[in-house]
Enzyme design. Structure first.
Site, PDB file in Angstrom:
ATOM      1  N   ASP A  76      -0.387   3.404  -2.838  1.00 49.74           N
ATOM      2  CA  ASP A  76      -0.528   4.647  -2.080  1.00 49.74           C
ATOM      3  C   ASP A  76       0.715   5.484  -2.338  1.00 49.74           C
ATOM      4  O   ASP A  76       1.405   5.267  -3.333  1.00 49.74           O
ATOM      5  CB  ASP A  76      -0.763   4.364  -0.586  1.00 49.74           C
ATOM      6  N   SER A  94       6.717  -3.672   5.806  1.00 55.44           N
ATOM      7  CA  SER A  94       5.405  -3.665   5.146  1.00 55.44           C
ATOM      8  C   SER A  94       5.442  -4.216   3.730  1.00 55.44           C
ATOM      9  O   SER A  94       4.398  -4.548   3.173  1.00 55.44           O
ATOM     10  CB  SER A  94       4.826  -2.245   5.124  1.00 55.44           C
ATOM     11  N   HIS A 140       3.646   2.540  -0.996  1.00 55.50           N
ATOM     12  CA  HIS A 140       3.671   1.123  -1.330  1.00 55.50           C
ATOM     13  C   HIS A 140       3.227   0.863  -2.773  1.00 55.50           C
ATOM     14  O   HIS A 140       2.498   1.666  -3.360  1.00 55.50           O
ATOM     15  CB  HIS A 140       2.755   0.351  -0.374  1.00 55.50           C
TER      16      HIS A 140
END
Length: 364
Positions: free
Chosen positions: A340, A53, A343
């Site tokens: 978040d 990610s 991340h």
């Protein structure tokens, strides 16, 4: 051959494009100029990205069986007109910024993007899938996303498409002169070792580190056989500092045990890359993001941040992914290191991109 000539011409304007997104810091400008000269000299054609990610621009959007997606707000809040692309941040990723520094495009598209055009194949694409890792068990059994094996399968498909577009000879040269980026590993530890019991019952943490290094070696060897000659591998971040990890392990400060795992893994990773560079006769680049992130976390005001302990979205301590859907965000996103609970923000990814550019310059 005309496509390669077009690529070379675009490298001439790399400094102009890069200086648009950087500050007027003299060192940054100097680095950008140096990158332009070296990239032109060694005919760097594009970047091709594999990973999790941290570098997935939206491949997971097109995977039906995974919850690990970021194609909804507040993800993408600062991307265009608040456009959630599937990037797990508020704006662009480091790989987008590196691509812009090389003068081709200001965003790297996901290979599975339904709007992917032929010209995007020349600019570079990302095969990365949020939730994946060096251990295929992570993607296949934990997160149901694209494993590194699947990412390489798509790369083979990419080569075929590229060959049909520009011819086999030009396709070979584009791949040979591309910079490949590999960024993953965090999911292997967090989801596949510390949360799911399967691997922790099979390996001690030291044994699992060795297992992951062997997995990485196998894949890099295969990548080399497919034409990869320049490979940038991003090291492990201090994942013990993630807001979610600190919350779950009841740590006010970073989890020292997990950070030590990241540090020792980076030592093994760097040593293996040096070995592969000699045995495979390829150029390898290690990007040490651990130190950059730690320095930013310990000296946030130096980089313009005021919040380093929690993310900008939701409660900032435990929520990421699907749990963020529809939640509010902080007012000033540029003041937060984390977007978040896991991340980073676009601004932090920019700092990581700067470190990557410096590593690329040193390698070239």
């Amino acid at each position: 051959m005309k496509h390669l000539a077009w690529v070379a011409v675009n490298l001439v304007i790399v400094i102009l494009l890069f200086e648009v997104v950087v500050t007027c810091n003299a060192r940054v400008v100097h680095s950008a100029r140096k990158l332009r000269v070296l990239a032109a000299k060694y005919n760097v054609t594009c970047i091709l990205v594999f990973g999790d990610s941290s570098v997935d621009p939206g491949n997971n959007n097109n995977l039906p069986n995974t919850w690990h997606k970021g194609n909804f707000l507040p993800y993408g809040k600062d991307f265009g007109h608040s456009n959630p692309t599937g990037r797990f941040t508020n704006g662009r990723l480091s790989t987008d910024m590196i691509a812009e520094a090389l003068g081709y495009t200001n965003t790297i598209k996901a290979y599975l993007d339904q709007n992917l055009m032929d010209k995007d194949l020349l600019h570079g694409v990302s095969f990365a899938s949020g939730g994946s890792g060096y251990d295929d068990f992570t993607a296949d059994n934990i997160t149901n996303v694209m494993s590194l094996r699947k990412q390489l399968d798509y790369f083979k498909e990419y080569k075929t498409r590229l060959g049909k577009l520009v011819g086999e000879e030009s396709s070979h040269r584009i791949v040979e002169n591309a910079v490949f980026i590999l960024s993953m590993g965090t999911n292997d530890f967090l989801q596949n070792y510390y949360i799911d019991p399967t691997r922790s019952q099979m390996f001690t943490i030291a044994q699992y580190q060795g297992f992951l290094i062997n997995c990485m070696e196998s894949y890099i060897t295969e990548m080399h056989s497919l034409g990869v000659t320049r490979l940038m591998v991003v090291g492990m971040e201090p994942f013990g500092c993630m807001p979610m990890i600190k919350t779950l392990t009841n740590n006010v400060d970073c989890n020292k045990e997990m950070n030590q795992v990241a540090l020792s893994f980076n030592i093994l990773l760097k040593a293996k890359l040096l070995t592969l560079e000699k045995t495979l006769h390829m150029s390898t680049i290690f990007v040490d993001i651990y130190g950059v992130i730690q320095n930013t976390l310990q000296n946030p005001t130096k980089y313009g941040f005021t919040e380093s302990k929690k993310g900008c979205c939701g409660d900032g301590l435990t929520q990421f992914g699907a749990s963020l859907k529809g939640l509010s965000t902080c007012t000033n996103r540029s003041k937060y290191i984390y977007w978040d609970a896991v991340h980073f923000t676009e601004k932090m990814y920019y700092i990581i991109a700067e470190e990557s550019v410096k590593s690329l310059i040193a390698s070239l």
